[in-house]
Motif scaffolding. Structure first.
Motif, mmCIF file in Angstrom:
data_model
loop_
_atom_site.group_PDB
_atom_site.id
_atom_site.type_symbol
_atom_site.label_atom_id
_atom_site.label_comp_id
_atom_site.label_asym_id
_atom_site.label_seq_id
_atom_site.Cartn_x
_atom_site.Cartn_y
_atom_site.Cartn_z
ATOM 1 N N MET A 129 0.847 -1.180 0.000
ATOM 2 C CA MET A 129 0.000 0.000 0.000
ATOM 3 C C MET A 129 0.890 1.240 0.000
ATOM 4 S SD MET A 129 -3.024 1.160 2.645
ATOM 5 C CE MET A 129 -4.065 -0.223 2.262
ATOM 6 N N ASP A 130 0.443 2.246 -0.684
ATOM 7 C CA ASP A 130 1.166 3.501 -0.802
ATOM 8 C C ASP A 130 1.317 4.163 0.571
ATOM 9 O OD1 ASP A 130 0.930 6.622 -1.134
ATOM 10 O OD2 ASP A 130 1.813 5.838 -2.987
ATOM 11 N N ASP A 131 2.517 4.639 0.877
ATOM 12 C CA ASP A 131 2.757 5.233 2.193
ATOM 13 C C ASP A 131 1.999 6.538 2.400
ATOM 14 O OD1 ASP A 131 4.444 6.449 0.370
ATOM 15 O OD2 ASP A 131 6.102 6.652 1.759
ATOM 16 N N HIS A 132 1.636 7.215 1.332
ATOM 17 C CA HIS A 132 0.828 8.432 1.481
ATOM 18 C C HIS A 132 -0.594 8.077 1.906
ATOM 19 C CE1 HIS A 132 3.920 11.137 0.090
ATOM 20 N NE2 HIS A 132 4.171 10.301 -0.893
ATOM 21 N N VAL A 133 -1.099 6.990 1.385
ATOM 22 C CA VAL A 133 -2.428 6.512 1.783
ATOM 23 C C VAL A 133 -2.396 6.097 3.253
ATOM 24 C CG1 VAL A 133 -4.179 4.726 1.411
ATOM 25 C CG2 VAL A 133 -3.061 5.803 -0.556
ATOM 26 N N ILE A 134 -1.332 5.420 3.655
ATOM 27 C CA ILE A 134 -1.181 5.010 5.054
ATOM 28 C C ILE A 134 -1.167 6.243 5.954
ATOM 29 C CG2 ILE A 134 0.391 3.946 6.730
ATOM 30 C CD1 ILE A 134 1.235 2.041 4.418
ATOM 31 N N SER A 135 -0.430 7.279 5.565
ATOM 32 C CA SER A 135 -0.375 8.513 6.368
ATOM 33 C C SER A 135 -1.754 9.122 6.541
ATOM 34 C CB SER A 135 0.541 9.545 5.703
ATOM 35 O OG SER A 135 1.873 9.237 5.937
ATOM 36 N N VAL A 136 -2.521 9.195 5.461
ATOM 37 C CA VAL A 136 -3.864 9.761 5.545
ATOM 38 C C VAL A 136 -4.743 8.912 6.455
ATOM 39 C CG1 VAL A 136 -5.959 10.277 4.226
ATOM 40 C CG2 VAL A 136 -3.727 10.933 3.315
ATOM 41 N N CYS A 137 -4.665 7.610 6.307
ATOM 42 C CA CYS A 137 -5.468 6.716 7.156
ATOM 43 C C CYS A 137 -5.099 6.883 8.629
ATOM 44 C CB CYS A 137 -5.290 5.268 6.721
ATOM 45 S SG CYS A 137 -6.029 4.903 5.112
ATOM 46 N N LEU A 138 -3.820 7.006 8.927
ATOM 47 C CA LEU A 138 -3.392 7.202 10.309
ATOM 48 C C LEU A 138 -3.937 8.505 10.884
ATOM 49 C CD1 LEU A 138 0.296 5.946 10.049
ATOM 50 C CD2 LEU A 138 -1.506 4.944 11.474
ATOM 51 N N GLN A 139 -4.042 9.528 10.053
ATOM 52 C CA GLN A 139 -4.583 10.805 10.509
ATOM 53 C C GLN A 139 -6.067 10.706 10.854
ATOM 54 O OE1 GLN A 139 -3.234 14.359 8.194
ATOM 55 N NE2 GLN A 139 -2.145 12.793 7.024
ATOM 56 N N PHE B 8 3.097 0.953 12.478
ATOM 57 C CA PHE B 8 3.786 1.897 11.606
ATOM 58 C C PHE B 8 4.784 2.790 12.338
ATOM 59 C CE2 PHE B 8 -0.171 0.810 9.433
ATOM 60 C CZ PHE B 8 0.355 0.341 8.233
ATOM 61 N N LEU B 9 5.012 2.544 13.618
ATOM 62 C CA LEU B 9 5.960 3.368 14.376
ATOM 63 C C LEU B 9 7.401 3.214 13.893
ATOM 64 C CD1 LEU B 9 4.555 2.923 17.983
ATOM 65 C CD2 LEU B 9 4.466 4.994 16.567
ATOM 66 N N ASP B 10 7.698 2.112 13.234
ATOM 67 C CA ASP B 10 9.061 1.904 12.737
ATOM 68 C C ASP B 10 9.129 1.934 11.205
ATOM 69 O OD1 ASP B 10 7.788 -0.476 12.210
ATOM 70 O OD2 ASP B 10 9.334 -1.736 13.103
ATOM 71 N N SER B 11 8.181 2.595 10.589
ATOM 72 C CA SER B 11 8.158 2.712 9.130
ATOM 73 C C SER B 11 9.430 3.387 8.623
ATOM 74 C CB SER B 11 6.938 3.539 8.709
ATOM 75 O OG SER B 11 7.004 3.837 7.324
ATOM 76 N N PRO B 12 9.894 3.018 7.449
ATOM 77 C CA PRO B 12 11.063 3.709 6.890
ATOM 78 C C PRO B 12 10.750 5.146 6.467
ATOM 79 C CG PRO B 12 10.296 1.986 5.389
ATOM 80 C CD PRO B 12 9.489 1.875 6.637
ATOM 81 N N ARG B 13 9.471 5.469 6.308
ATOM 82 C CA ARG B 13 9.075 6.812 5.886
ATOM 83 C C ARG B 13 8.746 7.668 7.109
ATOM 84 N NH1 ARG B 13 8.780 7.587 0.234
ATOM 85 N NH2 ARG B 13 8.314 9.655 1.053
ATOM 86 N N TRP B 14 9.386 8.841 7.201
ATOM 87 C CA TRP B 14 9.236 9.668 8.392
ATOM 88 C C TRP B 14 7.808 10.139 8.588
ATOM 89 C CZ3 TRP B 14 7.454 14.624 8.470
ATOM 90 C CH2 TRP B 14 7.466 15.327 7.270
ATOM 91 N N HIS B 15 7.098 10.464 7.531
ATOM 92 C CA HIS B 15 5.740 10.987 7.702
ATOM 93 C C HIS B 15 4.782 9.918 8.212
ATOM 94 C CE1 HIS B 15 4.355 9.353 3.759
ATOM 95 N NE2 HIS B 15 5.605 9.595 3.432
ATOM 96 N N VAL B 16 5.068 8.674 7.905
ATOM 97 C CA VAL B 16 4.247 7.569 8.436
ATOM 98 C C VAL B 16 4.525 7.415 9.927
ATOM 99 C CG1 VAL B 16 3.780 5.095 8.303
ATOM 100 C CG2 VAL B 16 4.113 6.414 6.186
ATOM 101 N N ARG B 17 5.808 7.461 10.332
ATOM 102 C CA ARG B 17 6.150 7.382 11.763
ATOM 103 C C ARG B 17 5.496 8.528 12.526
ATOM 104 N NH1 ARG B 17 11.187 6.848 9.464
ATOM 105 N NH2 ARG B 17 11.994 8.775 10.385
#
Length: 112
Positions: free
Chosen positions: A1-11, A25-34
């Motif tokens: 799944m796209d990490d931008h979609v994950i970020s929006v879902c987390l919000q 997702f606390l250890d995601s490689p992408r900072w915005h996901v963390r």
């Protein structure tokens, strides 16, 4: 799944039943996901989540540290004193600085 979609879902997460989803997702490689995972735990976390969030105070990205400090302050049973205790244990200077920053905002009534 796209990490931008994950970020929006987390919000959008607010139901405590979704805590486990956010934790993954606390250890995601992408900072915005963390960052968004930490913020989500701040909204719906439990006191026991403190141990999962504390390592993110040493993250290399300022925004991750900032949202993590806010999340720690927002956890049930937490508060200024709990955040100061974390600061005393923290070896990372940037983590200590972000705690000071968030506590200053909190004292001034600034909400992010």
């Amino acid at each position: 799944m796209d990490d931008h979609v994950i970020s929006v879902c987390l919000q959008l997460l607010n139901d405590p039943q979704d805590r486990e989803r956010a934790k993954r997702f606390l250890d995601s490689p992408r900072w915005h996901v963390r960052m968004h995972a930490a913020a989500a735990l701040g909204r719906m976390g439990e006191p026991g989540d403190r141990g999962l969030l504390e390592p993110l105070l040493s993250d290399s990205v300022w925004w991750v540290r900032y949202r993590t400090a806010q999340a720690l302050l927002a956890l049930p049973g937490a508060g200024q004193q709990a955040l100061l205790q974390i600061k005393e244990r923290l070896a990372d200077a940037y983590g200590r600085d972000i705690i000071d920053h968030v506590l200053s905002e909190h004292r001034l009534g600034i909400k992010a």
